[in-house]
Design a protein around this motif. Sequence first.
Motif, PDB file in Angstrom:
ATOM      1  N   ARG A   1       0.832  -1.204   0.000  1.00 47.67           N
ATOM      2  CA  ARG A   1       0.000   0.000   0.000  1.00 47.67           C
ATOM      3  C   ARG A   1       0.870   1.259   0.000  1.00 47.67           C
ATOM      4  O   ARG A   1       0.597   2.213  -0.726  1.00 47.67           O
ATOM      5  CB  ARG A   1      -0.920  -0.015   1.217  1.00 47.67           C
ATOM      6  CG  ARG A   1      -1.710   1.226   1.402  1.00 47.67           C
ATOM      7  CD  ARG A   1      -3.132   1.002   0.937  1.00 47.67           C
ATOM      8  NE  ARG A   1      -3.939   2.148   1.310  1.00 47.67           N
ATOM      9  CZ  ARG A   1      -4.374   3.027   0.433  1.00 47.67           C
ATOM     10  NH1 ARG A   1      -4.106   2.870  -0.836  1.00 47.67           N
ATOM     11  NH2 ARG A   1      -5.093   4.041   0.819  1.00 47.67           N
TER      12      ARG A   1
ATOM     13  N   GLU B   1       3.211  15.656  -0.737  1.00 47.18           N
ATOM     14  CA  GLU B   1       1.802  15.310  -0.554  1.00 47.18           C
ATOM     15  C   GLU B   1       1.503  13.972  -1.221  1.00 47.18           C
ATOM     16  O   GLU B   1       1.856  13.756  -2.370  1.00 47.18           O
ATOM     17  CB  GLU B   1       0.909  16.396  -1.156  1.00 47.18           C
ATOM     18  CG  GLU B   1       1.148  17.752  -0.529  1.00 47.18           C
ATOM     19  CD  GLU B   1       0.578  18.900  -1.343  1.00 47.18           C
ATOM     20  OE1 GLU B   1       0.087  18.647  -2.463  1.00 47.18           O
ATOM     21  OE2 GLU B   1       0.650  20.024  -0.863  1.00 47.18           O
TER      22      GLU B   1
ATOM     23  N   GLU C   1      -1.724  10.579  -0.992  1.00 47.34           N
ATOM     24  CA  GLU C   1      -3.167  10.430  -0.862  1.00 47.34           C
ATOM     25  C   GLU C   1      -3.701  10.944   0.469  1.00 47.34           C
ATOM     26  O   GLU C   1      -4.590  11.768   0.522  1.00 47.34           O
ATOM     27  CB  GLU C   1      -3.548   8.950  -1.002  1.00 47.34           C
ATOM     28  CG  GLU C   1      -3.758   8.504  -2.409  1.00 47.34           C
ATOM     29  CD  GLU C   1      -4.185   7.050  -2.448  1.00 47.34           C
ATOM     30  OE1 GLU C   1      -4.706   6.530  -1.452  1.00 47.34           O
ATOM     31  OE2 GLU C   1      -3.966   6.433  -3.491  1.00 47.34           O
ATOM     32  N   ARG C   2      -3.175  10.419   1.552  1.00 45.66           N
ATOM     33  CA  ARG C   2      -3.698  10.757   2.872  1.00 45.66           C
ATOM     34  C   ARG C   2      -2.664  11.385   3.772  1.00 45.66           C
ATOM     35  O   ARG C   2      -2.860  11.444   4.985  1.00 45.66           O
ATOM     36  CB  ARG C   2      -4.233   9.500   3.543  1.00 45.66           C
ATOM     37  CG  ARG C   2      -5.395   8.919   2.795  1.00 45.66           C
ATOM     38  CD  ARG C   2      -5.906   7.702   3.475  1.00 45.66           C
ATOM     39  NE  ARG C   2      -7.001   7.158   2.684  1.00 45.66           N
ATOM     40  CZ  ARG C   2      -7.380   5.916   2.715  1.00 45.66           C
ATOM     41  NH1 ARG C   2      -6.773   5.067   3.500  1.00 45.66           N
ATOM     42  NH2 ARG C   2      -8.377   5.515   1.966  1.00 45.66           N
ATOM     43  N   SER C   3      -1.585  11.840   3.226  1.00 46.50           N
ATOM     44  CA  SER C   3      -0.502  12.379   4.032  1.00 46.50           C
ATOM     45  C   SER C   3       0.090  13.601   3.347  1.00 46.50           C
ATOM     46  O   SER C   3       0.240  13.616   2.131  1.00 46.50           O
ATOM     47  CB  SER C   3       0.577  11.308   4.220  1.00 46.50           C
ATOM     48  OG  SER C   3       1.676  11.827   4.906  1.00 46.50           O
TER      49      SER C   3
ATOM     50  N   THR D   1       1.036   4.088  -3.109  1.00 52.72           N
ATOM     51  CA  THR D   1       0.698   5.509  -2.952  1.00 52.72           C
ATOM     52  C   THR D   1       1.846   6.407  -3.392  1.00 52.72           C
ATOM     53  O   THR D   1       1.637   7.577  -3.664  1.00 52.72           O
ATOM     54  CB  THR D   1       0.331   5.857  -1.497  1.00 52.72           C
ATOM     55  OG1 THR D   1       1.435   5.578  -0.648  1.00 52.72           O
ATOM     56  CG2 THR D   1      -0.895   5.104  -1.044  1.00 52.72           C
TER      57      THR D   1
ATOM     58  N   THR E   1       3.682   9.061   5.247  1.00 52.91           N
ATOM     59  CA  THR E   1       3.203   7.697   5.016  1.00 52.91           C
ATOM     60  C   THR E   1       4.302   6.774   4.516  1.00 52.91           C
ATOM     61  O   THR E   1       4.408   5.640   4.935  1.00 52.91           O
ATOM     62  CB  THR E   1       2.063   7.717   3.978  1.00 52.91           C
ATOM     63  OG1 THR E   1       1.058   8.598   4.437  1.00 52.91           O
ATOM     64  CG2 THR E   1       1.481   6.346   3.777  1.00 52.91           C
TER      65      THR E   1
END
Length: 160
Positions: A51, A71, A73-75, A55, A114
Amino acid sequence: MRRQFRFAAVLNAILLVIAIAFALREGVVGAVIALPCAVVFSAAVWFAVWRAKRTLPGAVFRVDGMGMHLEAERSARSIAWADLEAVTLATHPRGGQAVLATLRPGVPRPAPGTFGLPVWSTDLRCLVVVMLDLLQTTPEAVSAALAANAGERFRPDGRL
């Protein structure tokens, strides 16, 4: 990313050795309990590494007047120019080009994102902001962006 894969491989090897030893010691009951647990945990570790690797291609490294921003996806991690003493684009000892920076005294080290960047390098005694081989860009483009935005903090010679 090599560090994450190495960590997953070592962790899985240790887990498998413990599960086999437990199964041999406890017999059939130990094998029924330990080996499925080892397989599930191993799959979870490999999924987490996969994963993180997936990303990474979607990550964006942006340099602007405020600082450097990484930057995914989620971080998102940002390093402001005011927190840096110097920044450069240099060859990393593990291979490839990297954006390296030194922090001003008293500025805390930023937490890794991440996929483990930015990270403090004890060998280099500086912050490894991003490895360029992880991104789809050229050293020339990153160097030009750093020179345009970092001001006097940018060291074009690759030394901090």
